[in-house]
Design an enzyme around this catalytic site. Sequence first.
Site, PDB file in Angstrom:
ATOM      1  CG  HIS A  91      -1.962  -1.071   1.220  1.00 25.67           C
ATOM      2  ND1 HIS A  91      -3.222  -0.940   0.708  1.00 25.67           N
ATOM      3  CD2 HIS A  91      -1.892  -2.346   1.683  1.00 25.67           C
ATOM      4  CE1 HIS A  91      -3.892  -2.069   0.852  1.00 25.67           C
ATOM      5  NE2 HIS A  91      -3.103  -2.947   1.447  1.00 25.67           N
ATOM      6  CG  ASN A 164      -7.981  -4.228   0.969  1.00 28.31           C
ATOM      7  OD1 ASN A 164      -7.281  -3.232   1.192  1.00 28.31           O
ATOM      8  ND2 ASN A 164      -7.503  -5.454   0.994  1.00 28.31           N
TER       9      ASN A 164
HETATM   10 FE1  HDE Z   1      -2.535  -4.731   5.510  1.00 32.94          FE
HETATM   11  N1  HDE Z   1      -0.715  -3.946   5.989  1.00 32.94           N
HETATM   12  N2  HDE Z   1      -1.910  -6.535   6.152  1.00 32.94           N
HETATM   13  N3  HDE Z   1      -4.283  -5.572   4.901  1.00 32.94           N
HETATM   14  N4  HDE Z   1      -3.169  -2.957   4.850  1.00 32.94           N
HETATM   15  C1  HDE Z   1      -0.342  -2.673   5.801  1.00 32.94           C
HETATM   16  O1  HDE Z   1       0.743  -1.416   7.434  1.00 32.94           O
HETATM   17  C2  HDE Z   1      -0.820  -6.762   6.924  1.00 32.94           C
HETATM   18  C3  HDE Z   1      -4.653  -6.870   5.040  1.00 32.94           C
HETATM   19  C4  HDE Z   1      -4.414  -2.641   4.427  1.00 32.94           C
HETATM   20  O2  HDE Z   1      -3.207   3.574   3.986  1.00 32.94           O
HETATM   21  C5  HDE Z   1       0.984  -2.372   6.435  1.00 32.94           C
HETATM   22  O3  HDE Z   1       1.079   0.777   7.842  1.00 32.94           O
HETATM   23  C6  HDE Z   1      -0.786  -8.135   7.362  1.00 32.94           C
HETATM   24  C7  HDE Z   1      -6.063  -7.042   4.824  1.00 32.94           C
HETATM   25  C8  HDE Z   1      -4.477  -1.259   4.046  1.00 32.94           C
HETATM   26  O4  HDE Z   1      -1.591   3.411   5.454  1.00 32.94           O
HETATM   27  C9  HDE Z   1       1.401  -3.694   7.078  1.00 32.94           C
HETATM   28  C10 HDE Z   1      -1.902  -8.719   6.806  1.00 32.94           C
HETATM   29  C11 HDE Z   1      -6.537  -5.786   4.537  1.00 32.94           C
HETATM   30  C12 HDE Z   1      -3.199  -0.753   4.282  1.00 32.94           C
HETATM   31  C13 HDE Z   1       0.225  -4.570   6.753  1.00 32.94           C
HETATM   32  C14 HDE Z   1      -2.599  -7.704   6.056  1.00 32.94           C
HETATM   33  C15 HDE Z   1      -5.413  -4.886   4.589  1.00 32.94           C
HETATM   34  C16 HDE Z   1      -2.406  -1.846   4.791  1.00 32.94           C
HETATM   35  C17 HDE Z   1       1.985  -1.716   5.529  1.00 32.94           C
HETATM   36  C18 HDE Z   1      -2.330 -10.164   6.905  1.00 32.94           C
HETATM   37  C19 HDE Z   1      -7.969  -5.392   4.184  1.00 32.94           C
HETATM   38  C20 HDE Z   1      -2.712   0.653   4.029  1.00 32.94           C
HETATM   39  C21 HDE Z   1       2.099  -0.280   5.997  1.00 32.94           C
HETATM   40  C22 HDE Z   1      -2.448 -10.648   8.206  1.00 32.94           C
HETATM   41  C23 HDE Z   1      -8.919  -5.661   5.230  1.00 32.94           C
HETATM   42  C24 HDE Z   1      -2.981   1.555   5.179  1.00 32.94           C
HETATM   43  C25 HDE Z   1       1.275  -0.207   7.164  1.00 32.94           C
HETATM   44  C26 HDE Z   1      -2.554   2.963   4.850  1.00 32.94           C
HETATM   45  C27 HDE Z   1      -1.070  -1.728   5.188  1.00 32.94           C
HETATM   46  C28 HDE Z   1       0.147  -5.823   7.222  1.00 32.94           C
HETATM   47  C29 HDE Z   1      -3.773  -7.987   5.302  1.00 32.94           C
HETATM   48  C30 HDE Z   1      -5.581  -3.491   4.315  1.00 32.94           C
HETATM   49  C31 HDE Z   1       2.721  -4.268   6.608  1.00 32.94           C
HETATM   50  C32 HDE Z   1       0.272  -8.762   8.216  1.00 32.94           C
HETATM   51  C33 HDE Z   1      -6.856  -8.343   4.935  1.00 32.94           C
HETATM   52  C34 HDE Z   1      -5.682  -0.501   3.506  1.00 32.94           C
HETATM   53  O5  HDE Z   1       1.516  -3.577   8.461  1.00 32.94           O
END
Ligand code: HDE
Length: 712
Positions: A91, A164
């Site tokens: 993202h 999302n």
């Molecule tokens: Fe994320 N995800 N994600 N994700 N995600 C990040 O956090 C993570 C997942 C989502 O505009 C990171 O600050 C893991 C689902 C958005 O700043 C990180 C898992 C959904 C954004 C991270 C998921 C998301 C992130 C990278 C599986 C939808 C952007 C930078 C367990 C429900 C937020 C940060 C923004 C960002 C980890 C799965 C949505 C690496 C470990 C499911 C919208 O922490």
Amino acid sequence: MSTNNPPVDKSQLAGTDTLDRGNTNAKLDSLEAFRSDATEQALRTNQGVKIADNQNTLRVGARGPSLLEDFIMREKITHFDHERIPERIVHARGTGAHGYFQCYEAHSALTKAGFLQDPSKKTPVFVRFSTVQGPRGSGDTVRDVRGFAVKFFTDEGNFDLVGNNMPVFFIQDAIKFPDFVHAVKPEPHNEIPTGGSAHDTFWDFVSLVPESAHMVIWAMSDRAIPKSLRSMQGFGVHTFRMINAEGRSSFVKFHWRPKVGTCSLVWDEAQKLAGKDTDYHRRDLWEAIEMGDYPEWEFGVQIVAEEDEHKFDFDLLDPTKIIPEELVPITPLGKMVLNRNPDNFFAEVEQVAFCPGHIVPGIDFSNDPLLQGRLFSYTDTQISRLGGPNFHELPINRAITPVHNGQRDAMHRTTIDKGRASYEPNSIDGGWPKETPPGPQDGGFESYPERIDAHKIRQRSDSFSDHFSQARLFYKSMSPHEQEHIIAAYSFELGKVEREFIRARQVNEILANIDLELAGRVAKNLGLPAPTAGTVDVPTPSLEKSPALSQANLLSGDIKTRKVAVLVADGVDGAIIDALKQALKAEGAHAKVLGPTSAPVTTADGQTLPVDASMEGMPSIAFDAVFVPGGAESIKALSRDGVALHYVLEAYKHLKAIALHGEARQLLVELKLGVDAGLIEDVDASNFPRFFAAIAQHRVWGREAKAKGVPA
Ligand code: HDE
């Protein structure tokens, strides 16, 4: 801090105890002390010294070597050397805006969350939209999932809904996330491709991991190329809990529904935009807010009573499953309006730090194993991205509530804590700050006391084992043109996969289990044999189709905020342009006049008509529809102009509404095109409504086969 900050209100730094609960702009006000306006301010160093010369380094003689003692130059260059912070692991590409949330009524039966009780109250929000795969500078319109992250600055603390634009996810357990992300990111040897999933490592992984099948078909659908950020649905994905003042818990799924309707680009258009306007989505959002076309979404929940948890043929805890809206309709809770662009991209959009673990009393987690892992990941990643554990003190992340606790020090601490006791209990500072017992309103946070009696094991529940029935439900629920797009997307992406065994595995072991016709069509396009049977028994879902999944059923029904290109040359009929502009304005839509160059043209009756841009400067892919006014001379010129002819042809190919007025019908002859439901000749003020109705349909889908040269 910048050199020209106004004196800072120290109470802001210490975290204030005074919270104006009636103030709808509380968040913006609380940021004011941090905003820097250089108007009428002297240029100074970071230590406050006024700078006399910002053009020349201190040197020995006008042509001599520079001196190390030039603290002004060194401070400036040192700061510059460290301007970038690590981009988000996923993202990274995104944009954001401020706004507010307002509930329609008190939802006290469902939750005690304060921001869902008072319809007169506006809760400030900050939203960040993003793509997942590409780096910070990648294109906006690539085929990808979009992030939809909302930070609610509530009176009870921050609530982050980090969702999302698709309601499911690729994997069921957080421990697989690094594998998935490594596979989808650009390949490690050459960092190609930027921004997309059409490459071997992605398809290798997803073809080996059948739980990804449902999410991948969403990613191959039109949902992955949204027309704008304003026209996307948003989903919390996981099942959460809401808890009311009596402690009763319900399971909920969060939904955002855009007021302008949900619609997408067409693939060729998305690809062209990625080159011609990398910033297409962020520009659209920015301009809409600047123009006062404030993007709006309805916030709602699907509610499942605690006792109905096991009523479905899928597991509520499985993040690869939706609850079809036909089974549990969405209960609307309120609306969100985005009405203010950021002042500074870095300070606000880049430094905002979301975490699904930021919740408030009245909201709680479910045991979804993907959600559980996310609760750890987000805070952890901010520590390296934002340089330490004090990122909550950055202005954009600050709660509007007071913040007092025993946490102290660490990198970049800005709070100057006054008390002596940084521990609890204490008797030195009168015992403050103290715990607040949980309560029906404004109480301390209390986790839902769920009873669990189980073994500590590494095991996936059997109820997570059906990976195909909802992927099939999605495919079956699509309109014919959406199904065609899905077939084309799989064919395109797998066509870019170099290893044939990966292509074949995806077709035979994944697509064949979703739908044999889909698998056969994709196989044909890849030159592979069509599979004749799936590899697993797919359970029959309780629904055959879910109409709520098709974007064909999600249009707004009007043309608000739609953009129409008006093509002109010298000799154009000026009167019809005025009439069109007025009629569009009445509908809340916009027109831009485009000429052969950016110079004004002369109308048939000798008036000077300013143009907004040249046709090359604002290509048809930036518009929803095209209008060509008559005027014999103008049409003669446009008929000889390759750019103008291409303009109309491209809009036709992208299935947009095109209206031809008067002599403009001549273009049909030039381009060898025939009228259809959205290509209308002899349009004048009396039949604008027909043109507008075609725009409201978003695209002329009936034209698609013809526009591609495929027999209908
Ligand atoms: Fe994320 N995800 N994600 N994700 N995600 C990040 O956090 C993570 C997942 C989502 O505009 C990171 O600050 C893991 C689902 C958005 O700043 C990180 C898992 C959904 C954004 C991270 C998921 C998301 C992130 C990278 C599986 C939808 C952007 C930078 C367990 C429900 C937020 C940060 C923004 C960002 C980890 C799965 C949505 C690496 C470990 C499911 C919208 O922490």
